[in-house]
Design a protein around this motif. Structure first.
Motif, PDB file in Angstrom:
ATOM      1  N   THR A 122     -58.774  21.301 -12.876  1.00 36.31           N
ATOM      2  CA  THR A 122     -59.387  21.964 -13.890  1.00 36.31           C
ATOM      3  C   THR A 122     -58.471  22.323 -15.138  1.00 36.31           C
ATOM      4  O   THR A 122     -58.709  22.096 -16.156  1.00 36.31           O
TER       5      THR A 122
ATOM      6  N   GLY B  53     -58.712  14.824 -20.561  1.00 38.28           N
ATOM      7  CA  GLY B  53     -59.331  15.904 -21.553  1.00 38.28           C
ATOM      8  C   GLY B  53     -59.443  15.531 -22.687  1.00 38.28           C
ATOM      9  O   GLY B  53     -60.343  15.867 -23.767  1.00 38.28           O
ATOM     10  N   ASP B  54     -58.377  14.873 -23.385  1.00 37.54           N
ATOM     11  CA  ASP B  54     -58.294  14.430 -24.951  1.00 37.54           C
ATOM     12  C   ASP B  54     -59.360  13.352 -25.069  1.00 37.54           C
ATOM     13  O   ASP B  54     -59.467  13.472 -26.399  1.00 37.54           O
TER      14      ASP B  54
ATOM     15  N   ASN C 235     -55.637  20.950 -15.885  1.00 38.32           N
ATOM     16  CA  ASN C 235     -55.040  19.633 -16.331  1.00 38.32           C
ATOM     17  C   ASN C 235     -56.134  19.222 -17.464  1.00 38.32           C
ATOM     18  O   ASN C 235     -55.745  18.951 -18.628  1.00 38.32           O
ATOM     19  N   VAL C 236     -57.408  19.011 -17.144  1.00 37.50           N
ATOM     20  CA  VAL C 236     -58.597  18.990 -18.122  1.00 37.50           C
ATOM     21  C   VAL C 236     -58.628  19.664 -19.231  1.00 37.50           C
ATOM     22  O   VAL C 236     -58.788  19.197 -20.355  1.00 37.50           O
ATOM     23  N   ALA C 237     -58.641  20.938 -18.988  1.00 36.79           N
ATOM     24  CA  ALA C 237     -58.501  21.942 -19.964  1.00 36.79           C
ATOM     25  C   ALA C 237     -57.339  21.891 -20.805  1.00 36.79           C
ATOM     26  O   ALA C 237     -57.836  21.852 -22.103  1.00 36.79           O
TER      27      ALA C 237
ATOM     28  N   MET D 134     -57.624  27.974 -34.490  1.00 35.64           N
ATOM     29  CA  MET D 134     -56.887  27.235 -35.662  1.00 35.64           C
ATOM     30  C   MET D 134     -57.460  27.354 -37.068  1.00 35.64           C
ATOM     31  O   MET D 134     -56.897  27.670 -38.003  1.00 35.64           O
TER      32      MET D 134
ATOM     33  N   LYS E  94     -55.471  19.209 -21.546  1.00 28.53           N
ATOM     34  CA  LYS E  94     -55.566  17.856 -22.399  1.00 28.53           C
ATOM     35  C   LYS E  94     -56.713  17.938 -23.422  1.00 28.53           C
ATOM     36  O   LYS E  94     -56.500  17.706 -24.459  1.00 28.53           O
ATOM     37  N   ALA E  95     -57.739  18.730 -22.991  1.00 28.36           N
ATOM     38  CA  ALA E  95     -58.753  18.873 -24.060  1.00 28.36           C
ATOM     39  C   ALA E  95     -58.343  19.855 -25.297  1.00 28.36           C
ATOM     40  O   ALA E  95     -58.604  19.490 -26.243  1.00 28.36           O
ATOM     41  N   MET E  96     -57.468  20.718 -24.924  1.00 27.78           N
ATOM     42  CA  MET E  96     -57.198  21.621 -25.944  1.00 27.78           C
ATOM     43  C   MET E  96     -55.935  21.087 -26.926  1.00 27.78           C
ATOM     44  O   MET E  96     -56.171  21.040 -28.150  1.00 27.78           O
TER      45      MET E  96
ATOM     46  N   VAL F  64     -65.782  24.880 -18.550  1.00 28.89           N
ATOM     47  CA  VAL F  64     -64.293  25.222 -19.005  1.00 28.89           C
ATOM     48  C   VAL F  64     -63.568  24.444 -20.112  1.00 28.89           C
ATOM     49  O   VAL F  64     -63.137  25.136 -21.197  1.00 28.89           O
TER      50      VAL F  64
ATOM     51  N   LYS G   5     -65.384  25.632 -23.708  1.00 28.28           N
ATOM     52  CA  LYS G   5     -64.990  26.849 -24.134  1.00 28.28           C
ATOM     53  C   LYS G   5     -63.510  26.781 -24.393  1.00 28.28           C
ATOM     54  O   LYS G   5     -63.146  27.417 -25.537  1.00 28.28           O
ATOM     55  N   ALA G   6     -62.483  25.997 -23.860  1.00 32.22           N
ATOM     56  CA  ALA G   6     -61.437  25.959 -24.096  1.00 32.22           C
ATOM     57  C   ALA G   6     -61.270  25.380 -25.367  1.00 32.22           C
ATOM     58  O   ALA G   6     -60.617  25.855 -26.418  1.00 32.22           O
ATOM     59  N   MET G   7     -62.175  24.043 -25.808  1.00 29.11           N
ATOM     60  CA  MET G   7     -62.007  23.223 -27.114  1.00 29.11           C
ATOM     61  C   MET G   7     -62.472  24.149 -28.214  1.00 29.11           C
ATOM     62  O   MET G   7     -61.875  24.311 -29.317  1.00 29.11           O
TER      63      MET G   7
ATOM     64  N   VAL H  91     -59.562  26.869 -29.025  1.00 29.85           N
ATOM     65  CA  VAL H  91     -58.789  26.173 -29.737  1.00 29.85           C
ATOM     66  C   VAL H  91     -59.265  26.151 -31.356  1.00 29.85           C
ATOM     67  O   VAL H  91     -58.328  26.535 -32.329  1.00 29.85           O
TER      68      VAL H  91
ATOM     69  N   VAL I  41     -62.200  14.230 -27.565  1.00 32.94           N
ATOM     70  CA  VAL I  41     -62.264  14.250 -29.091  1.00 32.94           C
ATOM     71  C   VAL I  41     -61.565  12.828 -29.403  1.00 32.94           C
ATOM     72  O   VAL I  41     -61.762  12.789 -30.846  1.00 32.94           O
TER      73      VAL I  41
ATOM     74  N   THR J 146     -56.622  16.689 -33.313  1.00 34.02           N
ATOM     75  CA  THR J 146     -57.431  15.997 -34.180  1.00 34.02           C
ATOM     76  C   THR J 146     -57.490  17.108 -35.336  1.00 34.02           C
ATOM     77  O   THR J 146     -57.596  16.575 -36.751  1.00 34.02           O
TER      78      THR J 146
ATOM     79  N   GLY K 125     -62.925  29.446 -20.520  1.00 32.27           N
ATOM     80  CA  GLY K 125     -62.045  28.785 -21.267  1.00 32.27           C
ATOM     81  C   GLY K 125     -61.367  29.142 -22.454  1.00 32.27           C
ATOM     82  O   GLY K 125     -60.082  29.027 -22.797  1.00 32.27           O
TER      83      GLY K 125
ATOM     84  N   GLY L  14     -55.991  17.831 -27.406  1.00 27.31           N
ATOM     85  CA  GLY L  14     -56.670  17.115 -28.253  1.00 27.31           C
ATOM     86  C   GLY L  14     -57.611  17.538 -29.382  1.00 27.31           C
ATOM     87  O   GLY L  14     -57.548  16.993 -30.718  1.00 27.31           O
ATOM     88  N   VAL L  15     -58.071  18.572 -29.228  1.00 27.67           N
ATOM     89  CA  VAL L  15     -58.834  19.288 -30.490  1.00 27.67           C
ATOM     90  C   VAL L  15     -57.465  19.890 -31.380  1.00 27.67           C
ATOM     91  O   VAL L  15     -57.643  19.534 -32.726  1.00 27.67           O
ATOM     92  N   SER L  16     -56.451  20.228 -30.713  1.00 27.42           N
ATOM     93  CA  SER L  16     -55.317  20.913 -31.762  1.00 27.42           C
ATOM     94  C   SER L  16     -54.739  19.623 -32.697  1.00 27.42           C
ATOM     95  O   SER L  16     -54.693  19.734 -33.974  1.00 27.42           O
TER      96      SER L  16
END
Lengths: 365, 365
Positions: A244, B227-228, A246-248, B259, A250-252, B247, B250-252, B255, B231, A258, A227, A254-256
């Protein structure tokens, strides 16, 4: 067509230029059709020609380069976009897709979500010959580089041959749009070793490796990536299934978000921190611009006979303008044709059914 | 056992306390066994008792609370951990797992990666009765809240019954460790609607909904989350298969690291930005601490008869100390027993094979 067509400002008729306009569905954006129309005006000021579909009373004043088609019916929030598309020929996205299919527009931009765009596109514009499935390819806004992830959500599951084809589609896109002559392509997995991953990923890995043995191939298959490769820039394209991806993504996001909001909060927490934030703002500005998803304009919808671009529903006019410009540029660069030719050359197209090849039908592309 | 056992400092024998120590495999960490041993000393200073397995000459001076077992053989980087575990009974992770299985230690900490920990655990400690598959559950370091994601990589694929059980396991963990009386559990998907997701996810959604209809159930199933949600803090537990979870994680991480380093670079880019960074440092410090994965100590390895904790291989001593303290606390809180009882109560355990139930065997747990 029973839709009322409202003429745009002087000099903005459809015949002014050789290339048709970009069809834009304005319904479904978080900020409403008005914001999409505002984005269209920004794009038109930069030379794009736009055919807008949405509720005419919300789309604002006509402007040069813009033609408005009154299409108030939205199916953007439909739980079953495929049925909605079939049941609602007057829906804005269906009208926009039909305009592209008819050649009245050269590319599709849909502010109302992937599901509706995909269903309307498949039903009206149709798949390019030899393509198993459309994919949404998103160039991720990573500082200093571009990593294109596909599929970020066109299909919730994929078979081996779909993922293999996505690799070729992503490589062709990156070559056409970003000028990367031999893109490095990675396969998203939970470990870098060839044996790591779901059975599907292991199979796809083996096939991509077998198909890219020589340095003459259209892309370099670097193997599995994890990832963090989505931001590390070691690869140009990352291939995965739409679930996968889409999940990755959205997770990214979200972190960005936050982290940006935590930094903002920190910079407001005391007079000292406020001063620090003010002094740092200029230096951080470039970074914020680089990672802003609106700057990229959204995802390419690949695999249809015409190009689609799907911006994020929460974009502002800035992002919608970029999406329209991206679609206009992508049509001019002939992403669809370039992809098709690259796949044909690599033997990566689905073979035509026997009956069609026996009949020696002329190509419909 | 042919391993040489080196006695620890005075007062640190295994009989000093009622509870056995935590077994720690020091091999495989990015910074080497020395760093893990340093973490063990930090944990011991805070009251933990530790049984260290690794190359004795790299583990530093003995210290109170620490017993060192010389086990230089590492299989942490093995491409096939299951075979390596079977072929290498002297490997440090195998010795550590055996110590836990024998009752010489009460929990397992493995610095050398998930694969080896899982294989050694399954082979020696064995699954808890009624558990289909172990899962790695990671409390994510999100500012102001905790979202526990499982599975983050114990298995690369999952079946319906595995994911359903993961929901109950995650809820029991969060209840035991974080005191959340009725955890909110979400199912990771590419959309929030019940119909969205892979066929597997749609099936799991339906079963979790059917199993949690009454407010008396052990957790509240909030449905699909994107995914969001990892967080956003709207849920306490997010359930997914180990491929997708790994995945996304690791993507989170990617990011977050990108950052942080971009902010660091920005704060060094000019004298003005340097001053701003210095003034902001204090306010940002708390945030950086909150999102630091080392502060959490790593993932819980659930589903074995004893608790495991898997820290990240790139941790420093600080993270390894937290992992050991987390394992020690988790064993004291009886996470394994609490989970087992919660699953039994909810009818979420795999049913015993017919032959075993006919024979009315006494429980082995």
């Amino acid at each position: 067509m029973c839709a009322r067509v409202r003429a745009a400002g002087a000099g903005a008729g459809e015949d002014d230029s050789a290339a048709p306009p970009v069809a834009v569905d304005c319904n479904g954006a978080d900020l409403g059709p008005r914001e999409v129309a505002a984005g269209a005006r920004v794009a038109a000021e930069q030379g794009a020609r736009v055919l807008l579909f949405g509720p005419v009373e919300e789309l604002g004043a006509p402007a040069p380069g813009i033609t408005i088609v009154d299409a108030p019916l939205s199916i953007a929030k439909s739980a079953d976009p495929a049925s909605a598309v079939r049941a609602s020929p007057q829906a804005s996205i269906v009208q926009a897709a039909r305009a592209v299919a008819d050649g009245r527009a050269q590319a599709l931009v849909c502010a109302g979500g992937t599901g509706a765009a995909l269903a309307a596109g498949l039903f009206n514009i149709k798949r390019t010959r030899g393509i198993y499935r459309p994919a949404l390819a998103l160039p991720l806004p990573v500082p200093g580089r571009t990593v294109t992830l596909l599929d970020v959500g066109a299909s919730a599951e994929a078979r081996r041959e779909h993922l293999v084809q996505f690799a070729f589609m992503g490589a062709a896109l990156v070559r056409t749009v970003f000028g990367v002559s031999r893109p490095r392509v990675g396969l998203l997995s939970n470990g870098e070793e060839a044996a790591r991953g779901s059975p599907l990923v292991v199979e796809v890995h083996a096939e991509l490796q077998a198909r890219t043995r020589t340095p003459l191939e259209a892309f370099e298959f670097v193997g599995n990536v994890e990832g963090d490769a989505l931001v590390a820039g070691r690869v140009d394209v990352v291939v995965t299934d739409g679930f996968t991806g889409n999940v990755a993504l959205k997770a990214m996001e979200g972190v960005s978000q936050t982290m940006l909001s935590a930094i903002r909060d920190a910079a407001m927490s005391s007079p000292r921190a406020k001063l620090g934030g003010a002094l740092l703002r200029g230096a951080l500005g470039g970074f914020r611009t680089q990672i802003d998803p609106e700057g990229q304009g959204g995802a390419y919808l690949l695999g249809l006979r015409r190009l689609g671009v799907v911006p994020h529903g929460r974009f502002t006019r800035r992002g919608f303008a970029q999406a329209i410009l991206r679609a206009e540029r992508g049509a001019r660069e002939d992403i669809v044709g370039q992809t098709q030719r690259a796949l044909a050359q690599a033997g990566a197209l689905r073979e035509a059914p026997l009956s069609a090849s026996l009949a020696s039908l002329p190509p419909r592309e």
